[in-house]
Structures are given as structure tokens and as C-alpha cells.
Design a protein around this motif. Structure first.
Motif, PDB file in Angstrom:
ATOM      1  N   GLN A  55     -14.932  -9.506 -49.780  1.00  0.00           N
ATOM      2  CA  GLN A  55     -14.962 -10.847 -50.009  1.00  0.00           C
ATOM      3  C   GLN A  55     -15.688 -11.412 -48.531  1.00  0.00           C
ATOM      4  O   GLN A  55     -16.351 -12.429 -48.495  1.00  0.00           O
ATOM      5  N   PRO A 112     -16.245 -21.265 -55.307  1.00  0.00           N
ATOM      6  CA  PRO A 112     -15.072 -21.704 -55.020  1.00  0.00           C
ATOM      7  C   PRO A 112     -13.916 -20.873 -55.598  1.00  0.00           C
ATOM      8  O   PRO A 112     -12.528 -20.916 -54.972  1.00  0.00           O
ATOM      9  N   ALA A 113     -14.172 -20.063 -56.702  1.00  0.00           N
ATOM     10  CA  ALA A 113     -13.132 -19.229 -57.343  1.00  0.00           C
ATOM     11  C   ALA A 113     -12.838 -17.940 -56.412  1.00  0.00           C
ATOM     12  O   ALA A 113     -11.670 -17.667 -56.286  1.00  0.00           O
ATOM     13  N   GLY A 116     -11.625 -19.406 -52.608  1.00  0.00           N
ATOM     14  CA  GLY A 116     -10.746 -20.614 -52.575  1.00  0.00           C
ATOM     15  C   GLY A 116     -11.275 -21.931 -52.345  1.00  0.00           C
ATOM     16  O   GLY A 116     -12.290 -21.737 -51.367  1.00  0.00           O
ATOM     17  N   TRP A 117     -10.796 -22.866 -53.106  1.00  0.00           N
ATOM     18  CA  TRP A 117     -11.493 -24.254 -52.564  1.00  0.00           C
ATOM     19  C   TRP A 117     -11.557 -24.661 -51.341  1.00  0.00           C
ATOM     20  O   TRP A 117     -12.470 -25.449 -50.924  1.00  0.00           O
ATOM     21  N   GLY A 118     -10.368 -24.370 -50.552  1.00  0.00           N
ATOM     22  CA  GLY A 118     -10.314 -25.012 -49.187  1.00  0.00           C
ATOM     23  C   GLY A 118     -11.515 -24.232 -48.401  1.00  0.00           C
ATOM     24  O   GLY A 118     -12.109 -25.133 -47.831  1.00  0.00           O
ATOM     25  N   ASP A 119     -11.615 -22.986 -48.545  1.00  0.00           N
ATOM     26  CA  ASP A 119     -12.621 -22.492 -47.600  1.00  0.00           C
ATOM     27  C   ASP A 119     -14.073 -22.683 -48.203  1.00  0.00           C
ATOM     28  O   ASP A 119     -14.921 -22.748 -47.157  1.00  0.00           O
ATOM     29  N   TRP A 120     -14.232 -22.719 -49.235  1.00  0.00           N
ATOM     30  CA  TRP A 120     -15.587 -23.082 -50.113  1.00  0.00           C
ATOM     31  C   TRP A 120     -15.923 -24.612 -49.297  1.00  0.00           C
ATOM     32  O   TRP A 120     -17.038 -24.903 -48.962  1.00  0.00           O
TER      33      TRP A 120
END
Length: 206
Positions: A55, A112-113, A116-120
Motif C-alpha cells: 500500500q 480512492p478505494a 481511502g477517500w480521505g488520504d486520496w
């Protein structure tokens, strides 16, 4: 003779190059680290040393893709033309860059998947979204659009461009899709002109 720092950087760049191609071709889930390090002629330990995990490697690939797209947008929007023309050129550059498999799959689908939406979103805010914010602000300063709710305007344009980019990736005529999207965006922006702004004081009628 290369220094250890230069050797480390070359190794890191080679891993990123191979990983970008493999993630684009096979998706995040479809990439096995064993195959990736074998192609690079390295060990899993070397990869973990540079990126910590699969990751972590993917996050570095996403970051690189985000800034590559931002650079393309910035170059296109820097032309010495009227603010609206420059803004639309930047939007077109984003859509054109998004046709590349590594951008579509890595940045728009898996990013995003996996992260995670926040980090992306944090990465997006540091790259393309930052430029979009600046472009919308320039349109307002030039009087092309009203000055109300610029953050909302930016968010809506960003979402629309991302959706068009995803749709165009599988379209039979993606260039036509880009032309249509830019034309439609120009019409939408025309609707945000100060005279069309609900908060803009209209002159009294005759």
C-alpha cells in the motif's frame, strides 16, 4: 561512480516505474509483489525498505500520477490568453491526461478505494484541486463568474471532470467526449456570470 544516495534513488525510481505499469495493467489487487520485485531484480526486503508495504508503494505511485496530471494542467493553463480560455485549457489537459491507463485506473478507480477517500483527497488537494481552486478564483477576479460560493463551484467542477474522465476511458470516441465536456463546461460557467448570480444586485428595470 554513483553515491549510495544516488543508487537508492535510482532503485526507488525503477520500482516506481515497474509498479506504475503493473498497477495500471492489472489493478492494485492483481499485482503480486513477488512478480514486481522479480522484474526489478530486487528482494521484497528492498521494496519494504523504500516503501514499507504494498500500500505504501501504491500511495507513492498515486502521488506521482497526481502531480504528473497537475503539471500537465498547469502548463496548459499558463498560456497567455484570457482567463476563461486558460481555465478551459487546463480542464481539457486534465481530461486528456486522464485517458492514460495509469491515470484512469490508478488515480481515479483504485486510488480512492485502496488509500481511502480521505488520504486520496488530501493528495488531490495538493495537486489538481489546488490548481482548480486557483483557476476558479482567477475567473472570479476577472469578473467571468460571481464571487459567491467559489468552494462549491470548485467542488462541482472537480466532480464533473472526474466523472467525465472515467466515462471517457471506455468511450469509443474519447476525444469527442472531451470536446463535448469542455463545451458544456463553458456553458455552465457562463451561467455563473455575475449577472446570473442570485446574490448579485440586479439594476432596477425601466
Amino acid at each position: 561512480m554513483a553515491t549510495k544516495a544516488e543508487q537508492r534513488e535510482r532503485t526507488r525510481e525503477e520500482i516506481l516505474r515497474i509498479a506504475t505499469r503493473r498497477f495500471a495493467e492489472s489493478s492494485y489487487a492483481g499485482v503480486a509483489l513477488e512478480d514486481l520485485v522479480a522484474e526489478a531484480g530486487l528482494t521484497r526486503g528492498a521494496l519494504y525498505h523504500h516503501f514499507g508495504s504494498k500500500q505504501g508503494l501504491f500511495a507513492a505511485v498515486v502521488e506521482r500520477a497526481q502531480f504528473a496530471v497537475a503539471e500537465a494542467v498547469e502548463r496548459a493553463a499558463a498560456a497567455d490568453v484570457a482567463p476563461l480560455e486558460a481555465f478551459l485549457a487546463g480542464c481539457r489537459a486534465f481530461l486528456e491526461a486522464s485517458l492514460a491507463p495509469e491515470v484512469r485506473r490508478i488515480l481515479l478507480v483504485d486510488g480512492p478505494a485502496v488509500l481511502g477517500w480521505g488520504d486520496w483527497r488530501d493528495g488531490d488537494l495538493e495537486s489538481s484541486a489546488r490548481l482548480l481552486d486557483a483557476g476558479v478564483a482567477e475567473l472570479a477576479e476577472a469578473g467571468v463568474i460571481g464571487s459567491a460560493s467559489l468552494g462549491t463551484v470548485t467542488t462541482m467542477i472537480s466532480g464533473a471532470l472526474n466523472e467525465v474522465a472515467i466515462a471517457n476511458a471506455t468511450a469509443a470516441e474519447p476525444e469527442r467526449g472531451i470536446d463535448d465536456a469542455v463545451t458544456t463546461l463553458a456553458r455552465m460557467i457562463a451561467g455563473l456570470a455575475p449577472a446570473a448570480d442570485p446574490g448579485f444586485a440586479q439594476p432596477p428595470g425601466p
